[in-house]
Write an enzyme that holds these catalytic residues in place. Structure first.
Site, mmCIF file in Angstrom:
data_model
loop_
_atom_site.group_PDB
_atom_site.id
_atom_site.type_symbol
_atom_site.label_atom_id
_atom_site.label_comp_id
_atom_site.label_asym_id
_atom_site.label_seq_id
_atom_site.Cartn_x
_atom_site.Cartn_y
_atom_site.Cartn_z
ATOM 1 N N ASP A 78 0.812 -1.211 0.000
ATOM 2 C CA ASP A 78 0.000 0.000 0.000
ATOM 3 C C ASP A 78 0.849 1.265 0.000
ATOM 4 O OD1 ASP A 78 -2.110 -1.739 0.100
ATOM 5 O OD2 ASP A 78 -3.207 -0.611 1.614
ATOM 6 N N CYS A 119 1.095 -8.408 4.617
ATOM 7 C CA CYS A 119 0.663 -7.011 4.480
ATOM 8 C C CYS A 119 -0.832 -6.857 4.232
ATOM 9 C CB CYS A 119 1.526 -6.305 3.453
ATOM 10 S SG CYS A 119 3.203 -6.051 4.101
ATOM 11 N N LYS A 121 -3.896 -6.165 2.559
ATOM 12 C CA LYS A 121 -5.114 -6.818 2.062
ATOM 13 C C LYS A 121 -4.923 -8.320 1.893
ATOM 14 C CE LYS A 121 -6.254 -2.647 2.009
ATOM 15 N NZ LYS A 121 -4.926 -2.174 2.404
ATOM 16 N N CYS A 193 5.490 -2.614 8.292
ATOM 17 C CA CYS A 193 5.838 -1.319 8.891
ATOM 18 C C CYS A 193 5.626 -1.332 10.409
ATOM 19 C CB CYS A 193 5.033 -0.216 8.236
ATOM 20 S SG CYS A 193 5.295 -0.132 6.454
ATOM 21 N N GLU A 441 -6.784 4.478 -0.150
ATOM 22 C CA GLU A 441 -6.346 5.023 1.129
ATOM 23 C C GLU A 441 -5.929 6.480 0.962
ATOM 24 O OE1 GLU A 441 -4.616 1.209 3.617
ATOM 25 O OE2 GLU A 441 -3.218 2.669 2.784
ATOM 26 N N SER A 467 -5.060 4.787 5.658
ATOM 27 C CA SER A 467 -4.006 3.869 6.072
ATOM 28 C C SER A 467 -4.079 3.680 7.575
ATOM 29 C CB SER A 467 -2.649 4.454 5.692
ATOM 30 O OG SER A 467 -1.614 3.826 6.411
#
Length: 551
Positions: A78, A119, A121, A193, A441, A467
């Site tokens: 993303d 991550c 989705k 992240c 997002e 996000s």
């Protein structure tokens, strides 16, 4: 076993020939066939380390008495897809992933699945498939990234030190040298992240649902513990197949309520609302949007997690992880089975000590209410979602002047050019599931608002989404969306908008006669994307309040 349908009997001679053509020995045909759906890719930091975890999953499957088969699942980052056409594809890939896992498992009659993911989705897509198939499954999330480190022990993180730093540079707060330092330190290596963004929130909720082993949701991508969890998951899936333990036995209404409470207690990503609604639908569990708000009012926020707070995923893992949160929530958690074989309450009770500087007790919360609130009102008659854990006290109730934009890029340009002022409500519309298409997002504009120093004087509302890194008074998932003629489509520049999070209200302060006149003139715009599979997606996707599922 399901796989007997392709490997037993005279009429399956051709099938066995093809299986042997892949290198499978005759001696292995009696074993359970375990599919390993892997989303390894070189394109995403959270996924580059999966080749290593694949080895340990494979070792575990064979140690447990199964035979493993790997197949690939796509992934979109993303952060890299943000702010351009690529973001249209992110949420829709959730449906593709669910469909692909379902297709391979059914076509090849696999007995069980290990779902290797990380991550945003990809994890919910795999959980949707698990719920839909209802064959034994276990999820391995690849783990979070270490925080970046700088001079004096400063910790760096992706959103704060890239998206927000970009806006701080634009505003003259930092210079080009500091911006480069942020860029170089924000993502020090493999893993999702570092804060409680969507990837890590979903990993935590997967463990809370009971679909992955303890510590899987928080163990770092670089750790030996993550390897051991991968191996144990490979072993465990064979046991689940032999005992016919399936996802719908685990993902019950109680499991979803537990997941929501943990999400609320940690102040997790608002995207989890979309994902839990969609997973519940495939699991056959009735989970109305209002459930999140009902539970939010009785579930305190117990942790202050990056990006809105101070702690990183490495801190949460060391403090006790998911089990520590379950323990602190106490009798708010319902007992429920897990893939481990122990129940949620047994897992919670196994934790001797919790670091209460990171995961506070219920009696001393960060905030009295959970991290997510659901708003209703004349702009959002079917609901809207805000990550209230990231909203400052002065902005919990705010009345401002509408500044309307029919695309994210237009709003971003206005923010970066200094055209958005204190007292404004930025309205970004035609970015919903259908109108986007793909419900993009809005991290770039929300981070820019924070970086420009407007976080306590400007609100943003959208029929798109945010996000997990978003903080500030940002309200998304507005339903019905503008492309369906929802009230957000009728807002005009200069209108007054009231945001009242404590009272769960989002209202357009315009009289009904004026709105009726505007409604009579409104016409649906031309689709933004007219070709490719996104054009098909736009025709079948539902509103955000139902999880943006396809029908």
């Amino acid at each position: 076993m399901r796989s007997d349908m392709i490997k037993k009997g005279l009429e399956r001679t051709p099938h066995r020939a093809l299986i042997k053509g892949t290198g499978v020995p005759q001696s292995e045909l009696e074993k359970p066939f375990i599919g390993v759906a892997t989303s390894f890719t070189d394109l995403i930091p959270g996924h580059v380390g999966m080749r290593d975890l694949e080895r340990f999953i494979e070792k575990g499957v064979h140690t447990g008495g199964g035979y493993s088969f790997f197949f690939g699942i796509p992934g979109v980052c993303d952060g890299i897809a943000m702010g351009h056409k690529g973001m249209h594809y992110s949420l829709p890939t959730r449906e593709l992933i669910a469909d692909m896992v379902e297709s391979i498992a059914e076509a090849h009659r696999l007995d069980g699945l290990v779902l290797l993911t990380n991550c945003d989705k990809i994890t919910p897509g795999m959980l949707m498939a698990a719920a839909r198939l209802d064959i034994p499954c276990i999820v391995v999330t690849a783990g979070p990234m270490l925080s970046g480190r700088g001079d004096g022990g400063r910790k760096y993180s992706f959103v704060t030190d890239t998206f927000e730093a970009m806006a701080r540079y634009k505003a003259g707060v930092i210079d080009a040298k500091e911006l480069q330092v942020c860029e170089d330190n924000a993502c020090p290596g493999m893993g999702s992240c570092q804060g409680l963004f969507t990837a890590n929130t979903m990993a935590i909720l997967t463990e809370t649902l009971g679909m992955s082993l303890p510590r899987c949701g928080t163990a770092l991508a670089v750790s030996a513990l993550k390897r051991r969890i991968a191996f144990a998951s490979g072993e465990k899936i064979v046991e689940l197949v032999k005992n016919n333990v399936t996802p719908r036995q685990i993902m019950t209404r109680a499991a979803f309520e537990n997941a929501i409470r943990v999400d609320l207690a940690l102040g997790g990503s608002s995207n989890t609302v979309l994902h839990l609604l969609a997973i519940a639908r495939d699991a056959g569990v009735d989970l109305p949007l209002e459930t999140f708000d009902i539970l939010a009012k009785e579930t305190p926020q117990l942790a202050s997690m990056n990006p809105a707070g101070e702690h990183f995923m490495e801190d949460l893992d060391a403090a006790g992880g998911v089990a520590g949160v379950l323990k602190q929530l106490g009798d708010k958690i319902k007992d429920n089975p897990t893939v481990l074989g122990l129940s949620t309450l047994q897992i919670a009770s196994s934790i001797a000590n919790v670091d209460e500087t990171v995961i506070r007790p219920v009696a001393n919360p960060v905030k009295k209410e959970g991290g997510i609130a659901v708003l209703f009102g004349s702009i959002a008659p079917k609901g809207a979602v805000v990550k209230q854990s990231g909203v400052s006290a002065p902005m919990m109730r705010f009345e401002g002047t509408a500044r309307c934009f029919n695309a994210e890029e237009l709003a971003m340009a206005a923010i970066m050019e200094g055209r958005i002022k204190s007292g404004d409500v930025v309205v970004i519309r035609y970015e919903g599931p259908k109108g986007g298409p793909g419900m993009r997002e809005m991290l770039a504009p929300t981070a820019a608002i924070m970086g420009m120093g407007l976080g306590d004087s400007v609100a943003l509302i959208t029929d798109g989404r945010f996000s997990g890194g978003t903080r500030g008074p940002c309200i998304g998932h507005i339903s019905p969306e503008a492309a369906d003629g929802g009230p957000i489509a009728l807002v005009e520049d200069g209108d007054r908008i009231l945001l009242d999070i404590p009272n769960r209200k989002l209202d357009l302060l315009v009289d009904e006669a004026t709105l009726s006149a505007r409604r009579a003139k409104w016409q649906a715009p031309e689709p933004k994307i007219k070709g490719g599979w996104l054009a098909r997606y736009a025709k079948v996707v539902t509103s955000a309040h139902t999880g943006a599922i396809t029908e």
